[in-house]
Design an enzyme around this catalytic site. Structure first.
Site, short mmCIF file in Angstrom:
data_model
loop_
_atom_site.label_atom_id
_atom_site.label_comp_id
_atom_site.label_asym_id
_atom_site.label_seq_id
_atom_site.Cartn_x
_atom_site.Cartn_y
_atom_site.Cartn_z
N CYS A 88 0.85 -1.20 0.00
CA CYS A 88 0.00 0.00 0.00
C CYS A 88 0.88 1.25 0.00
CB CYS A 88 -0.87 0.07 1.25
SG CYS A 88 -1.84 -1.38 1.61
N VAL A 89 1.91 1.19 0.87
CA VAL A 89 2.78 2.35 1.01
C VAL A 89 3.50 2.61 -0.31
CG1 VAL A 89 4.84 3.18 2.21
CG2 VAL A 89 3.05 1.96 3.47
#
Lengths: 186, 552
Positions: A88-89
């Protein structure tokens, strides 16, 4: 008696074949449907492509309300994420770059954080200088409504408010560009 | 195959053993046997007669009792194999890939095969479901194939049967009779609650025919039961989810749209051996701690009618309830059970800002691990700024602290300590029992004082709308069993020939002793000829033959 018996016998035979075929077809269909159901039970997401995207309202870091239905007419790029989730990051900066291009063309990005603290989300947004609105799903109710299992999951909502595509897992910048192109209003 | 014409002129469908009309034996086997085979009344089991089209072949396959029993045996063996290694729900792995690896790593190639064949999740494996489905098909078809001809045959049965049918019944007698024998027999049989039909010189007495439907009623129950099990796999009928709820948290309940649950607190209570519990003292001394109560105090909220998911003010309280073991919170068809717990998860940490040299404290601060803020002002003008918070610190990557999960299992803080003496601030990275000073030595540090904890409740969310269907299936099953087991179908045929001779035959599907007791009364009252149990005679003859062989 025999002359009468022959056609009667043929009729009976036909009737028997029809009844047997119908009964067998019903039973086989029931068993087949059960097997199909159990095979797909694992990945049963109540949402499917083409469904109306469930409406929700969440508050972003600035305190503004974001209601999905207010964005009708625009494509909405819903990204479910958390700071502990490495893919996600990774995709966040790419999403931010594409957002800058597509926000002028009617594509909205809403990053939905899963129940983390304001502090964590705010410092993450500051660190990466994210410009799209980030909302926090404190009670996981939106996550439940969208039956999100793995993170990241991205749900593309087209300008009509229907689900265009569901993507689980990390996206490359080209993916993101293509997806935003897909939900861009005409 | 051709229809079989009996000597009496009746056309019987191919495969018939005993004429539907008069009861004469039609096959050579029947003609040669001493007693007739009364199963299914000697009717043609249709499955065994037509075998032409592919549909007929499939039909006949499922109609076979041998096939049905074989399927049951295969299911039993498969279920037994399924208990050898643990099912996937009980292995410490969650995703498909890790489960597969777990079986391969723990049990070697056997585990790999076991997983490949679907034994790790037996009840959901497609072939197991297919087998259960085949069993259901077999139950339905085998029952239909037997019930329909049996029903027709019993419904249309004639009073007068051919003497060859009667003398091959197990209970048989013949001899002279009086003029009023038939009338007297009728009176007595009526008294014994038999249904009587007469035709010319004959009489048929029958009782308890419905007992013959027992097995079919029983099968209907089983089919309904299996249907209920099938429904469990449809979305909406069956929910079995787990929910971890921390004290103070409000969460949407998984698979229960529109409901939220808040935990007010979890409590684990043990027996103390005091205050009325002295009676348990000895047991407690022996085994140590014994849990008395696991309890989660919850508040159930429902989404307001027009509120959207995520809206902060869209929840209405439904009820407060203490969930205890076996005392679930019930609402709207759902039940929430107390299943598990974890004690003492970190919730808040309290530190003192201290001068390293003098160990003098500049004040205390408490960081809420669930909802930290960015600045903590202390009393004497000192400030602690929180720069970064990593609830489950797992190391550095490219100089960035990482968190493995969102839970505060191993909190790490990046802080700036600003005091009147160090107005620019000192940076410090703090984890449990460890402080790193990345930008050089500091004069101040945060000293850990205490931690607050909270408990986590493991709850299970259940819904099973198929229970009434399963209950109904079970009830019908039991009715069928009782019908077939505790009632008997008894029949007597009595005929008086022109010369006054009485022919007497009797049949029952079970309990021949009871049949004979009834008949004894009739024989006495109506002075019928004495009867014999031909099966007994055959047994006796065989026994004598065997003894004879042994002697010689």
């Amino acid at each position: 008696m025999d002359e009468r018996a022959v056609p009667q016998k043929n009729d009976k035979k036909k009737k028997r074949a029809v009844i047997r075929t119908v009964i067998l077809a019903i039973l086989v269909a029931a068993v087949g449907y059960t097997i199909y159901n159990s095979a797909t039970a694992e990945e049963v997401s109540l949402l499917e492509v083409g469904d109306k995207a469930p409406d929700f309202t969440l508050v972003d870091l600035e305190g503004n309300n974001h209601k999905l239905s207010d964005y009708e007419g625009q494509g909405v790029f819903l990204n479910f994420w958390g700071t502990w989730c490495k893919p996600c990051v990774k995709e966040m900066p790419a999403m931010d770059r594409q957002y800058e291009t597509f926000s002028n063309e009617g594509v909205q990005v809403l990053a939905i954080n899963i129940a983390q603290s304001d502090f964590e989300v705010q410092s993450f947004a500051d660190q990466y200088g994210l410009s799209f609105p980030i909302v926090i799903d404190k009670t996981k109710s939106v996550m439940t409504a969208y039956s999100i299992r793995p993170l990241p999951t991205t749900v593309l909502v087209n300008p009509e408010g229907n689900i265009q595509r569901i993507i689980t897992g990390e996206m490359t910048e080209q993916d993101i560009e293509g997806f935003m192109e897909e939900i861009k209003p005409e | 195959m051709e229809n079989l014409q009996c000597q009496c002129g009746h056309m019987n469908p191919p495969g018939t053993n005993l004429c539907e009309s008069c009861g004469r034996s039609l096959t050579e086997k029947e003609q040669n046997s001493k007693l007739v085979d009364m199963r299914y009344e000697g009717t043609a089991r249709r499955s065994q007669t037509y075998n032409k089209s592919i549909i007929d072949k499939i039909w006949n396959f499922f109609s076979s009792v041998k096939v049905g029993v074989s399927i049951i045996i295969v299911l039993l063996v498969a279920a037994a194999i399924g208990t050898i290694l643990p099912q996937q729900a009980f292995v410490p792995a969650t995703t498909e890939a890790t489960i597969k690896d777990y079986y391969a790593d723990t049990y070697g190639s056997i585990g790999r095969v076991y997983h490949y064949l679907g034994f790790h999740d037996l009840y959901s494996s497609f072939w197991f479901i297919a087998l259960v489905g085949m069993l259901a098909i077999s139950l339905i078809i085998a029952s239909l194939d037997r019930f329909v001809p049996l029903y027709k045959s019993l419904k249309n049965q004639r009073v007068l049967r051919h003497p060859s049918f009667m003398d091959k019944q197990r209970i048989y007698g013949s001899g002279a009779g009086a003029e009023d024998t038939l009338e007297k027999a009728e009176v007595k049989l009526k008294e014994l609650k038999y249904n009587i039909r007469t035709d010319k010189n004959g009489l048929l007495a029958e009782k308890g025919r419905f007992s013959r439907w027992g097995p079919y009623v029983n099968h209907i129950g089983l089919i309904i039961f299996l249907f209920g099990v099938m429904l469990r796999m449809m979305p909406g009928f069956y929910v079995d989810e787990s929910l971890w709820l921390r004290e103070g948290e409000t969460r949407a309940i998984p698979e229960v749209p529109g409901y939220y649950l808040e935990s007010k607190g979890f409590e684990l209570e043990n027996y103390t051996g005091e205050g009325g519990e002295e009676v348990f003292g000895e047991a407690l001394d022996r085994v140590g701690t014994v849990a008395k109560n696991y309890q989660t105090d919850v508040v159930l909220y429902q989404k307001a009618e027009d509120a959207l998911p995520g809206a902060a003010d869209g929840q209405e309280m439904v009820k407060e309830y203490p969930i205890r073991v076996n005392q679930p919170l019930k609402f709207d068809g759902y039940a929430i059970y107390q299943m598990d717990y974890r004690l003492d998860e970190l919730k808040a940490m309290t530190f003192a800002l201290t001068n390293k040299e003098t160990e003098e404290s500049l004040g205390e601060l408490t960081i809420d691990l669930i909802d930290p803020v960015d600045t903590y002002e202390l009393e004497n003008g000192a400030t602690v700024e929180l720069l970064g918070y990593y609830p489950d610190f797992s190391g550095f990557e490219d100089g960035e602290p990482q968190t493995a999960t969102p839970l505060p299992n191993n909190p790490g803080f990046l802080v700036k300590l600003i005091t009147p003496e160090t107005p620019e601030g000192e940076t410090s990275f703090i984890t449990i029992q460890n402080t790193v000073e990345p930008l050089g030595d500091n004069d101040f540090k945060l000293t850990f004082l205490s931690a607050d904890t909270r408990d986590v409740s493991g709850l299970t969310v259940r819904k099973d709308s198929t229970l009434p269907i399963l209950g109904l299936g079970g009830l019908i099953f039991m009715i069928g069993v009782a019908q077939g087991m505790y009632f008997n179908h008894r029949r007597f045929w009595i005929q008086q020939k022109a010369d006054g001779t009485i022919l007497l035959a009797g049949h029952t599907n079970k309990n021949w002793f009871g049949l004979k007791k009834d008949l004894d009364q009739v024989v006495e009252y109506a002075s019928l000829p004495a009867y014999t149990d031909q099966q007994d005679e055959i047994d006796k003859a065989e026994k004598a033959e065997k003894e004879g062989e042994a002697l010689s």
